[in-house]
Design a protein around this motif. Structure first.
Motif, PDB file in Angstrom:
ATOM      1  N   ASN A  95      43.891 -28.111   6.680  1.00 43.21           N
ATOM      2  CA  ASN A  95      43.837 -29.351   5.905  1.00 43.21           C
ATOM      3  C   ASN A  95      42.659 -29.249   4.928  1.00 43.21           C
ATOM      4  OD1 ASN A  95      45.752 -31.590   6.439  1.00 43.21           O
ATOM      5  ND2 ASN A  95      45.243 -31.102   8.567  1.00 43.21           N
ATOM      6  N   GLY A  96      42.748 -28.350   3.971  1.00 43.82           N
ATOM      7  CA  GLY A  96      41.655 -28.108   3.050  1.00 43.82           C
ATOM      8  C   GLY A  96      40.568 -27.265   3.691  1.00 43.82           C
ATOM      9  N   ALA A 204      32.968 -16.696   4.582  1.00 45.99           N
ATOM     10  CA  ALA A 204      33.060 -16.549   3.129  1.00 45.99           C
ATOM     11  C   ALA A 204      33.924 -17.669   2.556  1.00 45.99           C
ATOM     12  CB  ALA A 204      33.644 -15.190   2.773  1.00 45.99           C
ATOM     13  N   ASP A 205      33.248 -18.617   1.920  1.00 45.58           N
ATOM     14  CA  ASP A 205      33.911 -19.747   1.272  1.00 45.58           C
ATOM     15  C   ASP A 205      34.303 -19.296  -0.138  1.00 45.58           C
ATOM     16  OD1 ASP A 205      34.663 -22.099   0.068  1.00 45.58           O
ATOM     17  OD2 ASP A 205      32.840 -23.209   0.574  1.00 45.58           O
ATOM     18  N   PHE A 237      37.874 -18.374   3.655  1.00 45.04           N
ATOM     19  CA  PHE A 237      38.442 -19.713   3.501  1.00 45.04           C
ATOM     20  C   PHE A 237      38.897 -19.881   2.048  1.00 45.04           C
ATOM     21  CE2 PHE A 237      35.266 -19.601   6.753  1.00 45.04           C
ATOM     22  CZ  PHE A 237      35.801 -20.326   7.809  1.00 45.04           C
ATOM     23  N   HIS A 238      40.150 -20.297   1.887  1.00 43.98           N
ATOM     24  CA  HIS A 238      40.726 -20.498   0.551  1.00 43.98           C
ATOM     25  C   HIS A 238      41.486 -21.815   0.516  1.00 43.98           C
ATOM     26  CE1 HIS A 238      40.118 -16.572  -1.545  1.00 43.98           C
ATOM     27  NE2 HIS A 238      39.874 -16.185  -0.308  1.00 43.98           N
ATOM     28  N   SER A 239      41.727 -22.293  -0.698  1.00 44.69           N
ATOM     29  CA  SER A 239      42.299 -23.628  -0.878  1.00 44.69           C
ATOM     30  C   SER A 239      43.193 -23.670  -2.099  1.00 44.69           C
ATOM     31  CB  SER A 239      41.155 -24.642  -1.028  1.00 44.69           C
ATOM     32  OG  SER A 239      41.640 -25.897  -1.444  1.00 44.69           O
ATOM     33  N   LEU A 240      44.163 -24.587  -2.077  1.00 36.25           N
ATOM     34  CA  LEU A 240      44.982 -24.868  -3.256  1.00 36.25           C
ATOM     35  C   LEU A 240      44.367 -25.956  -4.136  1.00 36.25           C
ATOM     36  CD1 LEU A 240      48.578 -24.772  -1.708  1.00 36.25           C
ATOM     37  CD2 LEU A 240      47.411 -23.001  -3.031  1.00 36.25           C
ATOM     38  N   ARG A 250      45.471 -31.310   0.281  1.00 37.68           N
ATOM     39  CA  ARG A 250      44.653 -30.917   1.436  1.00 37.68           C
ATOM     40  C   ARG A 250      45.230 -29.687   2.110  1.00 37.68           C
ATOM     41  NH1 ARG A 250      41.172 -31.364  -0.209  1.00 37.68           N
ATOM     42  NH2 ARG A 250      39.909 -31.191   1.661  1.00 37.68           N
ATOM     43  N   SER A 251      45.451 -28.652   1.337  1.00 40.13           N
ATOM     44  CA  SER A 251      46.085 -27.455   1.868  1.00 40.13           C
ATOM     45  C   SER A 251      45.252 -26.219   1.549  1.00 40.13           C
ATOM     46  CB  SER A 251      47.490 -27.294   1.256  1.00 40.13           C
ATOM     47  OG  SER A 251      48.118 -26.142   1.778  1.00 40.13           O
ATOM     48  N   GLY A 252      44.936 -25.476   2.598  1.00 31.57           N
ATOM     49  CA  GLY A 252      44.205 -24.228   2.437  1.00 31.57           C
ATOM     50  C   GLY A 252      44.503 -23.317   3.606  1.00 31.57           C
ATOM     51  N   PHE A 253      43.668 -22.292   3.766  1.00 30.45           N
ATOM     52  CA  PHE A 253      43.861 -21.411   4.926  1.00 30.45           C
ATOM     53  C   PHE A 253      42.540 -20.760   5.304  1.00 30.45           C
ATOM     54  CE2 PHE A 253      44.558 -18.241   1.518  1.00 30.45           C
ATOM     55  CZ  PHE A 253      43.810 -17.163   1.969  1.00 30.45           C
ATOM     56  N   VAL A 254      42.485 -20.313   6.541  1.00 32.47           N
ATOM     57  CA  VAL A 254      41.416 -19.476   7.048  1.00 32.47           C
ATOM     58  C   VAL A 254      42.048 -18.178   7.518  1.00 32.47           C
ATOM     59  CG1 VAL A 254      41.570 -20.606   9.330  1.00 32.47           C
ATOM     60  CG2 VAL A 254      39.550 -19.254   8.753  1.00 32.47           C
ATOM     61  N   ALA A 255      41.378 -17.057   7.263  1.00 33.27           N
ATOM     62  CA  ALA A 255      41.872 -15.757   7.716  1.00 33.27           C
ATOM     63  C   ALA A 255      40.696 -14.956   8.248  1.00 33.27           C
ATOM     64  CB  ALA A 255      42.569 -15.005   6.583  1.00 33.27           C
TER      65      ALA A 255
END
Length: 392
Positions: A95-96, A204-205, A237-240, A250-255
């Motif tokens: 969620n972001g 890493a943001d 961490f990345h985000s749209l 409120r959309s992103g991802f963690v990898a």
């Protein structure tokens, strides 16, 4: 009633502080907000159609980690962007990025490090969630200056060895918020080597990674793969929100490493809120499309070209390598923001609101942050007023 002491000395968040500073005064002209990093460019025209086609998904509980199609789309994007294969088991939808940056610390920061209280390192200035995550897990937060002297990126290697041995997590933002500095391949290599030596994690943001002037920023996972570093060492961490002008999605991802993501997923299953299915379907399509990203980046770069025309001859001005903020030097950021509002109606954020005092020094105090998000002509008007009010 008893309340927790760990949050008792928190200052108000940056934007309530700004309202308290400015809103007791009338604006000196037509108001123009250049404060919050909320993109105002158009998002892809087909987003609404995809959302409408999947509206029935709001009637179902969504999968905790992300639908298989979404995780596959993110995995494919990481491969295209960074040349690194990261399987869906190493990704979780967010969620972001703010949710992820907070909860990853909750899931991964140990109670002790080498028998002592753990340390979390953060740049100073910084995105405020880094600090609150550190406080929440009971770590000692150490703010490391990110100033012009070190290229606006924190020099974590300058920390004493005993601090580094207690360090559990180091946050780093590239391109950085607020200065727009980009971590080079050498910077990442040195930081990853330091993390390997002292056994800490790097968060890493990279949510501004797709907004850059000339060359695409190198990524943390990319360099870690080149070095053969432990995959658990790096969490990205990345985000749209910025890439695709969809902050309200409120959309992103963690990898990251398999075990790290397993633990973050496990915590989310208990305490988090997964993305609704229609939003996951939209996100799948958005991560799979680059055309709108290229168009978006061109719009920002046109604004920076205009900013150079308006402000380029000012002492201390520089065009940032990435992101969509200007970090402008002033004598006192709070006084400058107040003067600008009262005399012109232009609203900017004092740099000190994004920083913490360390040894009676605040590395953001002598700056204002200007968000380059308004339409071109509004930006031209705002930057011209900034120049005339604060510099001419």
């Amino acid at each position: 009633m008893i309340y927790p002491e760990r949050f008792s000395n928190l200052a108000d968040y940056a934007f309530p502080r700004l309202r308290a500073l400015l809103d007791v005064h009338e604006p000196g002209g037509e108001p123009l907000a250049l404060t919050i990093g909320e993109p105002q460019h158009a998002f892809p025209s087909w987003v609404g159609d995809v959302l409408a086609d999947n509206i029935a998904g709001f009637a179902k509980y969504p999968p905790n980690d992300g639908e298989p199609d979404l995780l596959a789309a993110i995995s494919a994007w990481i491969d295209r962007r960074y040349g690194v294969v990261v399987g869906p088991d190493r990704i979780m939808a967010l969620n972001g990025t703010r949710e992820g940056l907070y909860n990853a610390a909750m899931a991964l920061c140990p109670e002790t490090k080498n028998g002592k209280r753990p340390v979390i390192l953060t740049p100073n200035p910084f995105y405020q969630v880094y600090m609150i995550a550190s406080i929440s897990v009971g770590a000692e937060t150490i703010f490391v200056p990110a100033t012009a002297d070190n290229g606006f990126l924190p020099d974590y290697a300058s920390m004493p060895a005993d601090v580094l041995d207690r360090t559990a997590i180091a946050y780093i933002c590239s391109p950085s918020n607020p200065q727009g500095a980009v971590a080079s391949r050498d910077y990442w290599r040195e930081l990853i080597a330091l993390a390997e030596k002292h056994d800490f994690r790097i968060f890493a943001d990279e949510c501004y990674s797709e907004i850059y002037r000339d060359e695409a920023p190198v990524g943390a996972l990319e360099v870690a793969a080149e070095m053969g570093a432990d995959p658990e060492r790096i969490t990205i961490f990345h985000s749209l929100s910025k890439r695709s002008n969809l902050p309200g999605l409120r959309s992103g991802f963690v990898a990251g490493g398999t075990e790290s993501i397993r633990l973050i997923r496990q915590l989310r299953a208990y305490s988090g809120a997964p993305l609704p299915l229609p939003i996951q379907r939209v996100s799948t399509r958005v991560w799979s499309d680059e055309e709108h990203v290229i168009e978006n980046r061109a719009l920002y770069n046109a604004k920076y070209k205009m900013a150079e025309e308006v402000l380029g001859n000012l002492p201390g001005y520089h065009t940032p390598e990435g992101g969509f903020f200007l970090w402008l030097p002033v004598e006192d950021g709070e006084a400058a923001a107040l003067k600008l509002w009262r005399e012109t109606g232009v609203r900017v954020l004092p740099g000190g609101y994004l920083s913490r005092d360390v040894n009676d020094k605040n590395p953001g105090k002598g700056f204002i942050r200007v968000a380059m998000v308004a339409p071109m002509e509004e930006m031209r008007r705002g930057l011209t007023l900034i120049r005339e009010c604060l510099y001419d």
